[in-house]
Design a protein around this motif. Structure first.
Motif, PDB file in Angstrom:
ATOM      1  N   SER A 335     -16.467  -7.215 -28.440  1.00 15.81           N
ATOM      2  CA  SER A 335     -15.117  -6.756 -28.541  1.00 15.81           C
ATOM      3  C   SER A 335     -14.500  -7.057 -29.677  1.00 15.81           C
ATOM      4  CB  SER A 335     -14.525  -6.279 -26.628  1.00 15.81           C
ATOM      5  OG  SER A 335     -13.165  -5.852 -26.907  1.00 15.81           O
ATOM      6  N   GLY A 336     -13.466  -6.125 -30.339  1.00 13.23           N
ATOM      7  CA  GLY A 336     -12.885  -6.654 -31.222  1.00 13.23           C
ATOM      8  C   GLY A 336     -11.069  -6.307 -30.806  1.00 13.23           C
ATOM      9  N   THR A 337     -10.351  -6.531 -30.900  1.00 12.41           N
ATOM     10  CA  THR A 337      -8.918  -6.602 -30.962  1.00 12.41           C
ATOM     11  C   THR A 337      -8.427  -5.150 -31.182  1.00 12.41           C
ATOM     12  OG1 THR A 337      -8.561  -7.328 -32.729  1.00 12.41           O
ATOM     13  CG2 THR A 337      -8.787  -8.872 -30.295  1.00 12.41           C
ATOM     14  N   TYR A 338      -8.737  -4.467 -31.153  1.00 11.13           N
ATOM     15  CA  TYR A 338      -7.539  -3.357 -32.096  1.00 11.13           C
ATOM     16  C   TYR A 338      -7.696  -2.510 -30.564  1.00 11.13           C
ATOM     17  CZ  TYR A 338      -6.141   0.770 -34.029  1.00 11.13           C
ATOM     18  OH  TYR A 338      -5.203   2.224 -33.937  1.00 11.13           O
ATOM     19  N   ILE A 339      -6.543  -2.570 -29.929  1.00  8.72           N
ATOM     20  CA  ILE A 339      -6.061  -1.603 -28.984  1.00  8.72           C
ATOM     21  C   ILE A 339      -5.323  -0.608 -29.385  1.00  8.72           C
ATOM     22  CG2 ILE A 339      -4.846  -1.080 -26.438  1.00  8.72           C
ATOM     23  CD1 ILE A 339      -5.771  -3.429 -25.617  1.00  8.72           C
ATOM     24  N   PRO A 340      -5.950   1.358 -29.590  1.00  8.41           N
ATOM     25  CA  PRO A 340      -5.428   1.626 -30.513  1.00  8.41           C
ATOM     26  C   PRO A 340      -3.952   2.507 -29.357  1.00  8.41           C
ATOM     27  CG  PRO A 340      -7.559   2.876 -29.301  1.00  8.41           C
ATOM     28  CD  PRO A 340      -7.321   1.311 -29.227  1.00  8.41           C
ATOM     29  N   ASP A 408     -11.150   7.170 -35.867  1.00  9.75           N
ATOM     30  CA  ASP A 408      -9.531   6.918 -36.847  1.00  9.75           C
ATOM     31  C   ASP A 408      -8.970   6.592 -37.447  1.00  9.75           C
ATOM     32  OD1 ASP A 408      -8.829   8.948 -34.674  1.00  9.75           O
ATOM     33  OD2 ASP A 408      -7.988   8.091 -33.726  1.00  9.75           O
ATOM     34  N   VAL A 410     -10.559   3.597 -37.981  1.00  9.26           N
ATOM     35  CA  VAL A 410     -10.893   1.437 -37.384  1.00  9.26           C
ATOM     36  C   VAL A 410     -12.371   1.929 -37.240  1.00  9.26           C
ATOM     37  CG1 VAL A 410      -9.769  -0.264 -36.865  1.00  9.26           C
ATOM     38  CG2 VAL A 410      -8.453   2.049 -36.708  1.00  9.26           C
ATOM     39  N   SER A 411     -12.831   0.491 -37.863  1.00  8.50           N
ATOM     40  CA  SER A 411     -13.950   0.288 -37.454  1.00  8.50           C
ATOM     41  C   SER A 411     -14.595   0.301 -36.040  1.00  8.50           C
ATOM     42  CB  SER A 411     -15.073  -0.769 -38.413  1.00  8.50           C
ATOM     43  OG  SER A 411     -16.173  -0.999 -37.906  1.00  8.50           O
ATOM     44  N   ASP A 414     -13.881  -2.985 -34.643  1.00 12.02           N
ATOM     45  CA  ASP A 414     -12.939  -3.455 -34.675  1.00 12.02           C
ATOM     46  C   ASP A 414     -11.673  -3.132 -33.007  1.00 12.02           C
ATOM     47  OD1 ASP A 414     -13.369  -5.172 -36.516  1.00 12.02           O
ATOM     48  OD2 ASP A 414     -11.896  -3.006 -37.799  1.00 12.02           O
ATOM     49  N   TYR A 415     -12.694  -2.039 -32.551  1.00 13.13           N
ATOM     50  CA  TYR A 415     -12.119  -1.772 -30.974  1.00 13.13           C
ATOM     51  C   TYR A 415     -12.023  -2.565 -30.264  1.00 13.13           C
ATOM     52  CZ  TYR A 415     -10.633   3.391 -32.959  1.00 13.13           C
ATOM     53  OH  TYR A 415      -8.930   4.271 -33.363  1.00 13.13           O
ATOM     54  N   ASP A 416     -10.968  -2.902 -29.553  1.00 14.57           N
ATOM     55  CA  ASP A 416     -11.377  -3.634 -28.256  1.00 14.57           C
ATOM     56  C   ASP A 416     -12.118  -2.302 -26.757  1.00 14.57           C
ATOM     57  OD1 ASP A 416      -9.933  -5.507 -25.505  1.00 14.57           O
ATOM     58  OD2 ASP A 416     -10.207  -3.303 -24.975  1.00 14.57           O
TER      59      ASP A 416
END
Ligand code: ATP
Length: 595
Positions: A335-340, A408, A410-411, A414-416
């Protein structure tokens, strides 16, 4: 796995119960001394009575002795009963609590693993279940027996041996010499049985998987009249299991006999030695009984040493599989950390290759795609082309081997992962229905939803009226509904979740025409203002799409609108024409013309 590793792995589970363990150890300490009281009392009794007899005393003279002995024996027994109850109770409590904690932690852990973990053969449901059940059971039982059986016996043996040495060095030494011999025999026994135990473990896993397979395939087995094949498959597994179990028992009985023989030799040696000392005047007659009873206490745990080995081997073998499941760190979903802040729904795929862990050849090769937000994209292709696999990657169930998937810009890496999936709805051809009511199943889409919201979602999926017609309404068991109704539950779940991105993987494939039409209307409502990717073999759903990707053998071979692709006369044209022919369009059109 070595014994040390085993204990290191169990330690975190035992740590919360330190108090309970300390209490058990305290009881063990007391019990190791009370266990020797009988031997001591017997020696004292025999010696005292011998001297009374030698002095020609009457029964009356012996009464104080008999009263004291009775009081000591009864008192010791009361303590023994209390301690034994305490040990058994705390041991059982420890086993139950450890089983609960281990079973819970393995489930919590498995829930964090990626789907790739479950797609390999050795992690099929039946196998995994056996590994978890057996692992928990054997580990918890080992800990329990260690505290209520093994440890008290060894403590008692150590005290008995010390008393023998203290009473007479040579008798103590004779008793001591039998210990290493026993130990060697038990070790050889354990080593002989380890291979068979491993085989039993594997056979048990296969058997569970086989039974699960039969239960899941009952309608197919019956319709093809293949009961006898399934019976014989299961029978050969049972036979192999029985043979191995019998082999283990045979070895076990053989070694038990050897150990029992050696114990008897030890007892004879003690009798001869103590008799010699009695006859030479350096020991009282009571010492013969004293040493024999103490020797019995020394050999009692050794006699059961093989049980300890059995349990330890079981625990070691099942622990291997169990801790493999528990510590499969590499399988934890990334899991990445990016929270859109907001998801628009634009997917971009560049050079994506993917191979399932269980397969040798790639399923997706060099995929390039641009999925526009707020539009409908259809994936078309023959069976096995890789359409569902592509959706699995977009949902981050699997990671591509190479290439990149962006949402959108972002890879996906990288997404949570949870934040990503909160924005995606997935409706499959066959949707999972959990045990429970219709309402509970719809609520899976949003557990905090009110009953009104649940009903509204069911209305959007054209399910509400059908549910209300059932005697128990929304409380009806969902598993009893028809395939089409269950499919509508999946749509209602999706309405309740209300995600900006929706993946529909042949959502109407298992439905009748009326239900399919209703679901199409439901899906039309879903599609509004969302990014939709639909996999379908239904013409009506494909021609509605704004953009169509055609797949073959894991590659994108065509891309465009329905009209562009149809006019180009390529793969899409052929698939579309075949679909139309399969529907017998000419005849349908003529019938409708005449009507
Ligand atoms: P269909 O239209 O029949 O659903 P599809 O185009 O969706 O087919 P996929 O389900 O993506 O095809 O399967 C593509 C290939 O990947 C097939 O050869 C299939 O056997 C393989 N495959 C699918 N799922 C797995 C899995 N979990 N493990 C290993 N191989 C798999």
């Amino acid at each position: 796995m070595t014994l040390l590793e085993l204990f290191r792995n169990i330690r975190p589970y035992a740590r919360p119960y330190r108090g309970l363990i300390a209490l058990t150890l305290g009881m063990t300490c007391v019990a190791s001394f009370t266990a020797q009281v009988n031997a001591w009392v017997l020696r004292h009794t025999v010696d005292s009575i011998s001297s009374l007899v030698a002095a020609h005393k009457s029964l009356i003279d012996g009464l104080p002795l008999l009263t004291a002995i009775s009081a000591i024996l009864v008192g010791t027994e009361i303590i023994n009963v209390l301690i034994s109850f305490g040990q058994k109770y705390s041991g059982e409590k420890l086993r139950i609590l450890l089983s609960r904690d281990m079973a819970q932690s393995v489930i919590e852990r498995v829930l964090t693993y990626r789907l790739a973990f479950h797609s390999v053969d050795e992690n099929q449901p039946g196998r995994l279940q056996t590994r978890i059940d057996r692992g928990v059971e054997s580990l918890a039982r080992l800990v329990q027996n260690f505290f209520i059986d093994i440890l008290p016996m060894f403590a008692s043996a150590a005290v008995a041996l010390a008393m023998m040495f203290q009473a007479n060095f040579y008798v103590g030494l004779t008793a001591f010499c039998i210990v290493p011999v026993y130990y060697c025999v038990s070790r050889t026994q354990a080593a002989r049985m380890a291979g068979s135990r491993r085989m039993i473990k594997r056979l048990r896993e296969n058997k569970s998987q086989g039974i699960l397979g039969i239960l899941e395939s009952m309608p197919v087995i019956k319709s093809f009249l293949r009961e006898d094949i399934e019976e014989s498959k299961q029978l050969s597994l049972q036979d192999a299991l029985t043979d191995t179990q019998m082999r283990i028992r045979k070895t076990s009985f053989l070694f038990d006999g050897m150990k029992s023989f050696m114990e008897q030799i030890g007892a004879v040696a003690i009798i001869l030695l103590t008799t010699y000392f009695v006859l030479t005047g350096s020991m009282s007659v009571g010492a013969i009984m004293f040493h024999l009873l103490l020797f019995n206490n020394v050999t009692a745990p050794i006699r059961r040493l093989h049980l300890l080995y059995d349990q330890m081997n079981d625990a070691l073998i099942y622990a291997e599989g169990f801790f493999e499941v528990l510590h499969a760190d590499a399988q934890v979903e990334e899991s990445g950390t990016y929270i859109p802040p907001r998801v628009e729904g634009r997917f971009t795929l560049r050079g994506v290759d993917f191979t399932y862990p269980a397969n040798a050849t790639p399923t997706l090769r060099g995929i390039d795609m641009d999925i526009e937000p707020g539009r409908i994209t259809a994936l078309v292709g023959l069976s096995g082309a890789g359409k569902s696999t592509l959706i699995n990657l977009l949902d981050k169930f699997y990671q591509p081997d190479s290439g990149e998937i962006l949402l959108d810009g972002v890879s996906l890496r990288d997404y949570d992962t949870r934040a990503l999936r909160a924005n995606i709805g997935l409706v499959l051809q066959k949707n999972h229905i959990f045990p429970g009511s219709v309402a509970e199943n719809i609520l899976y889409g949003k557990p905090s939803a009110t009953r009104e919201e649940v009903m509204e979602a069911a209305r959007c999926a054209f399910l509400h009226d059908q549910i209300m017609a059932l005697p128990l309404g929304y409380e009806s068991p969902a598993a009893k509904l028809s395939g089409g109704q269950q499919q509508k539950i999946a749509l209602a779940r999706m309405f309740l979740k209300n995600p900006p991105i929706v993946f529909l993987d042949e959502p109407t494939a298992s439905l009748d025409a009326v239900a399919a039409e209703q679901i199409k209307l439901g899906m039309d409502a879903i599609k509004k203002d969302r990014t939709v990717i639909i996999i379908s073999h239904s013409i009506s759903q494909i021609i509605d799409a704004d953009s169509i990707y055609v797949m073959r053998d894991g590659r994108i071979v065509e891309h465009g609108t329905h009209r562009e692709l149809f006019n180009s006369g390529g793969e899409y044209h052929d698939i579309f024409a075949a679909m139309a022919r399969s529907l017998n369009m000419d005849k349908i059109a003529r019938t409708l013309d005449r009507a």
